[in-house]
Design a protein around this motif. Structure first.
Motif, PDB file in Angstrom:
ATOM      1  N   PHE A 104      84.126   8.459  21.253  1.00 25.31           N
ATOM      2  CA  PHE A 104      83.147   9.239  22.015  1.00 25.31           C
ATOM      3  C   PHE A 104      83.011   8.811  23.459  1.00 25.31           C
ATOM      4  O   PHE A 104      82.583   9.576  24.289  1.00 25.31           O
ATOM      5  CB  PHE A 104      81.781   9.222  21.314  1.00 25.31           C
ATOM      6  N   LEU A 106      84.599   7.197  27.107  1.00 25.58           N
ATOM      7  CA  LEU A 106      85.821   7.008  27.862  1.00 25.58           C
ATOM      8  C   LEU A 106      85.702   5.843  28.814  1.00 25.58           C
ATOM      9  O   LEU A 106      86.665   5.388  29.383  1.00 25.58           O
ATOM     10  CB  LEU A 106      86.068   8.257  28.711  1.00 25.58           C
ATOM     11  N   ALA A 114      89.145   6.876  22.982  1.00 28.48           N
ATOM     12  CA  ALA A 114      89.061   8.130  23.729  1.00 28.48           C
ATOM     13  C   ALA A 114      90.252   8.272  24.680  1.00 28.48           C
ATOM     14  O   ALA A 114      90.682   9.384  24.986  1.00 28.48           O
ATOM     15  CB  ALA A 114      87.753   8.208  24.488  1.00 28.48           C
ATOM     16  N   GLU A 117      92.991   9.793  22.927  1.00 28.91           N
ATOM     17  CA  GLU A 117      92.748  11.234  22.816  1.00 28.91           C
ATOM     18  C   GLU A 117      93.190  11.960  24.093  1.00 28.91           C
ATOM     19  O   GLU A 117      93.827  13.015  24.028  1.00 28.91           O
ATOM     20  CB  GLU A 117      91.257  11.470  22.548  1.00 28.91           C
ATOM     21  N   ILE A 118      92.867  11.387  25.246  1.00 24.63           N
ATOM     22  CA  ILE A 118      93.288  11.999  26.518  1.00 24.63           C
ATOM     23  C   ILE A 118      94.811  12.078  26.564  1.00 24.63           C
ATOM     24  O   ILE A 118      95.398  13.094  26.927  1.00 24.63           O
ATOM     25  CB  ILE A 118      92.799  11.155  27.720  1.00 24.63           C
ATOM     26  N   GLY A 137      89.781  18.313  24.234  1.00 23.86           N
ATOM     27  CA  GLY A 137      89.388  17.293  23.290  1.00 23.86           C
ATOM     28  C   GLY A 137      89.622  17.796  21.889  1.00 23.86           C
ATOM     29  O   GLY A 137      89.986  18.965  21.693  1.00 23.86           O
ATOM     30  N   ASP A 336      82.182  10.961  29.510  1.00 23.07           N
ATOM     31  CA  ASP A 336      82.463  10.621  28.117  1.00 23.07           C
ATOM     32  C   ASP A 336      82.568  11.872  27.249  1.00 23.07           C
ATOM     33  O   ASP A 336      81.943  12.889  27.535  1.00 23.07           O
ATOM     34  CB  ASP A 336      81.343   9.734  27.564  1.00 23.07           C
ATOM     35  N   TYR A 337      83.343  11.743  26.184  1.00 19.65           N
ATOM     36  CA  TYR A 337      83.523  12.898  25.300  1.00 19.65           C
ATOM     37  C   TYR A 337      82.194  13.426  24.750  1.00 19.65           C
ATOM     38  O   TYR A 337      82.045  14.614  24.510  1.00 19.65           O
ATOM     39  CB  TYR A 337      84.476  12.556  24.150  1.00 19.65           C
TER      40      TYR A 337
END
Ligand SMILES: *Cc1c(COP(=O)(O)O)cnc(C)c1O
Length: 467
Positions: A104, A106, A114, A117-118, A137, A336-337
């Motif tokens: 969640f 970054l 995270a 994920e990016i 995302g 942040d996500y």
């Protein structure tokens, strides 16, 4: 520490060994495990005061549920749009569970999930040949992705009207235009307070098509007299995998002020196929995209991405910001996500995608997509040759929509339930252009030409038996 937990902790290695072996056995028998069953689970389990421990629970699971689980991740499950799992995706998914990170944040100190994920999103942009001015995302499915994109689109409309709908709520009209939106789009509209019936319906193109009729679209746009609106377009309708004319829509976007969303849940993967990538020509100009990974990328459920143009980031933050939580403060300048999508805490879903993308590469995924298309085409051709069956639409990608000569509701229903009851294949019912029909969606990477031949013969047999 609780005694059961302590025992399980000591036995961790052998618990995971048992699960691994059971998993291997499931995967090795996917071809023969039934695709359907009619058992109803009558669970009488009540919560035990003292737990059973992991191994006994596994044993109980095997006795009650395991033997009636169907092979929906197998090669002949052609219902809905159902993918399977590649080896690398399982590896990534297992590790996501074991490392149990929360993707969640970054920024700042703490976990780096995270950032994985990016990186995964950037790999996917490359796979789909989409521009880097999109950021995205992972969410649990195309439904949540449509919701995320439309929530940001709602904020965009607000901006045009000098309103902040995320803060104030909606008490003005928002116009949404679409021809044949997926049911999950209507669900997103209902969740967002837009109202699921509030779609201005656009005609579909002439003939056997499900795509937007651009002439009718322009007519409906002119009726809005310059009001901003949201256009929902399809990269693959669920019945016949029809695609809207994205170049045409892009021309309209130059003339009119609207948010353009593409639901490309499965059809986005057409971009990976040399022979079919023309279907998405011009899609790169859209404002937002929905693409499922748990369908055609064949990674485990729940896995989808949204992509939204970077230039709309501020709208996205306004919509999703998790404000008033000082302990989540972030001074790095990175967003942040948890301020970009619906969930706060999230599993590291990206890992199974990241593993798949690196393990199989562009050519591996292209081949997976091309194989599904090849099987759909061959299945379609054979249906055309059978005097008792009829294609309802051309096979444009990976979905075959067909019916029986006698397409009365009773006949189609009887045939389909007899077919599914064999447990050898699974397809889903539909209704297309006033006819009861059946859909076979080719998504699973394990499906072979032999499976296609086998199912055609089975269909002929069943049809003979019921008529
Ligand atoms: C499957 C699908 C959805 C919904 O996706 P989920 O992953 O089930 O949430 C949305 N749109 C299209 C076109 C789909 O095929």
């Amino acid at each position: 520490m609780n005694e059961r937990l302590k025992k399980d902790l000591n036995e961790m290695a052998s618990i995971l060994d048992e699960v691994k072996n059971q998993g291997i056995s499931y995967l090795e028998h996917l071809h023969s495990r039934p695709t359907s069953n009619t058992n109803e689970i009558i669970s009488e389990t009540s919560l035990p005061v003292d737990g059973w421990g992991a191994k006994n629970t596994l044993k109980f699971f095997n006795e009650t549920f395991e033997k009636i689980m169907v092979s929906s991740s197998g090669p002949k499950y052609w219902g809905f749009v159902t993918g399977g799992t590649t080896p690398a995706s399982i590896a990534g998914d297992w590790l996501a569970t074991i490392y149990d990170q929360n993707a969640f944040k970054l920024s700042g100190q703490g976990d780096i999930s995270a950032q994985i994920e990016i990186e995964t999103i950037l790999l996917l942009l490359d796979l789909f040949n989409l521009p880097k001015n999109l950021s995205g995302g992972l969410v649990s499915g195309a439904t949540m992705s449509n919701l995320t994109c439309l929530a940001t689109a709602r904020q965009w409309i607000g901006k045009q009207q000098r309103r902040d709908y995320a803060k104030e709520g909606i008490n003005g009209a928002i116009h949404v235009l679409a021809a044949l939106p997926h049911s999950s789009v209507l669900k997103a509209m209902s969740l967002l307070g837009l109202g699921s019936v509030n779609i201005t319906s656009i005609k579909t193109s002439h003939g056997n098509q499900e795509s937007i009729d651009l002439v009718d679209l322009e007519k409906k746009i002119l009726q809005l007299s310059g009001m901003p609106f949201i256009l929902i377009s399809s990269a693959g309708t669920v019945n016949t995998a029809d695609f809207d004319d994205f170049d045409g829509i892009n021309q309209l976007k130059k003339k009119f002020n609207f948010w353009w969303h593409i639901d490309a849940a499965f059809g986005g993967f057409a971009s990976c196929s040399k022979s079919h990538r023309h279907l998405v020509n011009g899609w790169q100009y859209a404002d937002s995209f929905t693409i499922d990974c748990h369908k055609w990328l064949n990674v485990p459920y729940e896995n989808a991405i949204f992509l939204i143009k970077e230039s709309h980031k501020i709208l996205q933050i306004e919509t999703f910001q998790n404000s008033n939580a000082p302990y989540l403060e972030n001074k790095s300048g990175k967003v942040d996500y948890l301020n970009l999508l619906p969930e706060n805490s999230r599993r590291l879903k990206a890992l199974s995608v990241w593993f798949s993308l690196l393990a199989y590469g562009k050519s591996g995924i292209q081949e997976m997509v091309d194989n599904s298309i090849k099987h759909a085409q061959s299945f379609g051709k054979r249906i055309e040759k059978c005097p008792n069956f009829e294609l309802l639409a051309p096979v444009r990608l990976n979905i075959v929509c067909f019916t029986l000569n006698d397409y009365s509701e009773v006949n189609v229903r009887t045939f389909l339930s007899a077919l599914n009851e064999t447990g050898k294949v699974f397809m889903s019912p539909t209704f297309y252009q006033e006819k009861r029909g059946i859909r076979a969606a080719f998504v699973n990477w394990r499906t072979t030409s032999e499976d296609v031949s086998y199912v055609i013969e089975l269909m002929k047999k069943i049809n003979k038996k019921i008529s």
